[in-house]
Design a protein around this motif. Structure first.
Motif, PDB file in Angstrom:
ATOM      1  N   ARG A   7       2.513  16.660   7.585  1.00 41.14           N
ATOM      2  CA  ARG A   7       2.172  15.894   8.795  1.00 41.14           C
ATOM      3  C   ARG A   7       0.720  15.445   8.761  1.00 41.14           C
ATOM      4  N   GLN A   8      -0.182  16.321   8.375  1.00 40.49           N
ATOM      5  CA  GLN A   8      -1.609  15.984   8.330  1.00 40.49           C
ATOM      6  C   GLN A   8      -1.883  14.872   7.323  1.00 40.49           C
ATOM      7  N   ARG A   9      -1.261  14.955   6.157  1.00 35.97           N
ATOM      8  CA  ARG A   9      -1.496  13.931   5.130  1.00 35.97           C
ATOM      9  C   ARG A   9      -0.921  12.586   5.549  1.00 35.97           C
ATOM     10  N   ILE A  10       0.211  12.608   6.220  1.00 38.51           N
ATOM     11  CA  ILE A  10       0.820  11.366   6.708  1.00 38.51           C
ATOM     12  C   ILE A  10      -0.063  10.759   7.796  1.00 38.51           C
ATOM     13  N   ARG A  11      -0.529  11.579   8.726  1.00 36.72           N
ATOM     14  CA  ARG A  11      -1.401  11.080   9.796  1.00 36.72           C
ATOM     15  C   ARG A  11      -2.648  10.419   9.208  1.00 36.72           C
ATOM     16  N   LYS A  12      -3.242  11.044   8.189  1.00 42.14           N
ATOM     17  CA  LYS A  12      -4.445  10.481   7.562  1.00 42.14           C
ATOM     18  C   LYS A  12      -4.139   9.151   6.872  1.00 42.14           C
ATOM     19  N   ALA A  13      -3.049   9.088   6.119  1.00 42.50           N
ATOM     20  CA  ALA A  13      -2.689   7.834   5.437  1.00 42.50           C
ATOM     21  C   ALA A  13      -2.464   6.716   6.446  1.00 42.50           C
ATOM     22  N   GLU A  62       0.873  -1.174   0.000  1.00 39.15           N
ATOM     23  CA  GLU A  62       0.000   0.000   0.000  1.00 39.15           C
ATOM     24  C   GLU A  62       0.907   1.220   0.000  1.00 39.15           C
ATOM     25  N   THR A  63       0.614   2.183  -0.885  1.00 40.32           N
ATOM     26  CA  THR A  63       1.473   3.349  -1.018  1.00 40.32           C
ATOM     27  C   THR A  63       0.642   4.622  -1.042  1.00 40.32           C
ATOM     28  N   ALA A  64       1.154   5.652  -0.400  1.00 48.77           N
ATOM     29  CA  ALA A  64       0.589   6.997  -0.471  1.00 48.77           C
ATOM     30  C   ALA A  64       1.735   7.935  -0.835  1.00 48.77           C
ATOM     31  N   ALA A  83      -3.670   6.491   9.514  1.00 51.05           N
ATOM     32  CA  ALA A  83      -4.956   6.140  10.129  1.00 51.05           C
ATOM     33  C   ALA A  83      -5.792   5.291   9.179  1.00 51.05           C
ATOM     34  N   ASP A  84      -5.773   5.609   7.887  1.00 49.20           N
ATOM     35  CA  ASP A  84      -6.515   4.818   6.899  1.00 49.20           C
ATOM     36  C   ASP A  84      -6.024   3.374   6.858  1.00 49.20           C
ATOM     37  N   TRP A  85      -4.742   3.178   7.150  1.00 47.25           N
ATOM     38  CA  TRP A  85      -4.161   1.834   7.167  1.00 47.25           C
ATOM     39  C   TRP A  85      -4.251   1.190   8.545  1.00 47.25           C
ATOM     40  N   GLY A  86      -4.802   1.888   9.515  1.00 47.05           N
ATOM     41  CA  GLY A  86      -4.928   1.342  10.866  1.00 47.05           C
ATOM     42  C   GLY A  86      -3.659   1.454  11.686  1.00 47.05           C
ATOM     43  N   ILE A  87      -2.746   2.340  11.279  1.00 45.34           N
ATOM     44  CA  ILE A  87      -1.493   2.528  12.004  1.00 45.34           C
ATOM     45  C   ILE A  87      -1.684   3.728  12.918  1.00 45.34           C
ATOM     46  N   THR A  88      -1.639   3.475  14.212  1.00 49.68           N
ATOM     47  CA  THR A  88      -1.932   4.528  15.185  1.00 49.68           C
ATOM     48  C   THR A  88      -0.940   4.466  16.339  1.00 49.68           C
ATOM     49  N   ASP A  89      -1.208   5.248  17.350  1.00 48.12           N
ATOM     50  CA  ASP A  89      -0.478   5.240  18.612  1.00 48.12           C
ATOM     51  C   ASP A  89       1.010   5.540  18.428  1.00 48.12           C
ATOM     52  N   GLU A  90       1.865   4.806  19.127  1.00 44.43           N
ATOM     53  CA  GLU A  90       3.299   5.093  19.137  1.00 44.43           C
ATOM     54  C   GLU A  90       3.926   4.999  17.757  1.00 44.43           C
ATOM     55  N   LEU A  91       3.511   4.021  16.970  1.00 40.03           N
ATOM     56  CA  LEU A  91       4.088   3.872  15.637  1.00 40.03           C
ATOM     57  C   LEU A  91       3.753   5.084  14.781  1.00 40.03           C
ATOM     58  N   ALA A  92       2.500   5.492  14.776  1.00 40.14           N
ATOM     59  CA  ALA A  92       2.112   6.672  13.997  1.00 40.14           C
ATOM     60  C   ALA A  92       2.884   7.895  14.474  1.00 40.14           C
ATOM     61  N   GLU A 108       9.547  21.192  -5.201  1.00 38.87           N
ATOM     62  CA  GLU A 108       8.562  20.521  -4.366  1.00 38.87           C
ATOM     63  C   GLU A 108       9.264  19.400  -3.622  1.00 38.87           C
ATOM     64  N   VAL A 109       8.719  19.072  -2.490  1.00 38.87           N
ATOM     65  CA  VAL A 109       9.214  17.955  -1.693  1.00 38.87           C
ATOM     66  C   VAL A 109       8.205  16.829  -1.873  1.00 38.87           C
ATOM     67  N   GLU A 110       8.690  15.648  -2.213  1.00 38.53           N
ATOM     68  CA  GLU A 110       7.816  14.491  -2.400  1.00 38.53           C
ATOM     69  C   GLU A 110       7.928  13.575  -1.194  1.00 38.53           C
ATOM     70  N   VAL A 111       6.776  13.140  -0.686  1.00 33.91           N
ATOM     71  CA  VAL A 111       6.719  12.235   0.455  1.00 33.91           C
ATOM     72  C   VAL A 111       6.010  10.969   0.004  1.00 33.91           C
ATOM     73  N   THR A 112       6.616   9.823   0.286  1.00 32.53           N
ATOM     74  CA  THR A 112       6.011   8.535  -0.046  1.00 32.53           C
ATOM     75  C   THR A 112       6.035   7.648   1.190  1.00 32.53           C
ATOM     76  N   LEU A 113       4.883   7.065   1.496  1.00 28.26           N
ATOM     77  CA  LEU A 113       4.752   6.065   2.554  1.00 28.26           C
ATOM     78  C   LEU A 113       4.373   4.753   1.890  1.00 28.26           C
ATOM     79  N   THR A 114       5.059   3.690   2.254  1.00 27.59           N
ATOM     80  CA  THR A 114       4.748   2.379   1.694  1.00 27.59           C
ATOM     81  C   THR A 114       4.703   1.359   2.817  1.00 27.59           C
ATOM     82  N   VAL A 115       3.593   0.638   2.900  1.00 28.27           N
ATOM     83  CA  VAL A 115       3.487  -0.501   3.811  1.00 28.27           C
ATOM     84  C   VAL A 115       3.598  -1.741   2.945  1.00 28.27           C
ATOM     85  N   ASP A 116       4.621  -2.544   3.227  1.00 32.76           N
ATOM     86  CA  ASP A 116       4.859  -3.765   2.460  1.00 32.76           C
ATOM     87  C   ASP A 116       5.163  -4.875   3.460  1.00 32.76           C
TER      88      ASP A 116
END
Length: 142
Positions: free
Chosen positions: A20-26, A3-5, A28-37, A61-69
């Motif tokens: 920060r807001q966009r990362i927090r939302k991504a 899963e990638t954002a 949360a959408d993946w169920g990653i919360t608490d200390e890890l988030a 521009e600065v590009e941010v990518t989050l990937t859960v694999d």
């Protein structure tokens, strides 16, 4: 399947909070919360702030990518200043800056950077583990 954002923000300090807001939302959408988030968001804040502060390319521009694999989450922050690589530095107790990479190193399992053809990418990797509660499927691995 991973899963990638991915998103971009203007290279301006006032847009770090947007990242920060966009990362927090991504997360949360993946169920990653608490200390890890919190660890991922704080690391992202430091890496995005560094990209904004140190990239010498105008109108970039600065590009941010989050990937859960599988059991890993990868955070990547890229900018167009490929030759200005991150360097950890020992800050004096009275210095206000210079601790961001040390903080990322403490929060992430590993971190590093790579030079690409026209940009550099600074990354941090976090290990996920299943949580016993379905409301929070991922937590930091001890």
């Amino acid at each position: 399947m991973p899963e990638t954002a991915t998103f971009r923000i203007p290279k301006r300090r006032q847009h770090v909070s947007t990242a920060r807001q966009r990362i927090r939302k991504a997360l949360a959408d993946w169920g990653i919360t608490d200390e890890l988030a919190d660890a991922v968001i704080l690391s992202a804040n430091e890496l995005v702030t560094n990209a904004v502060a140190h990239c010498r390319t105008s109108y970039a521009e600065v590009e941010v990518t989050l990937t859960v694999d599988g059991p890993e989450l990868l955070l990547e922050v890229s900018d167009l200043d490929r030759d200005r690589l991150p360097r950890p530095h020992d800050s004096a107790p009275d210095e206000e800056c210079g601790r961001g990479l040390a903080l990322v190193a403490a929060l992430a399992d590993t971190w590093g950077h790579r030079q690409e053809s026209y940009r550099k990418c600074v990354w941090a990797r976090f290990t996920l583990t299943e949580s016993p509660t379905p409301a929070a499927p991922y937590v930091l691995r001890p």
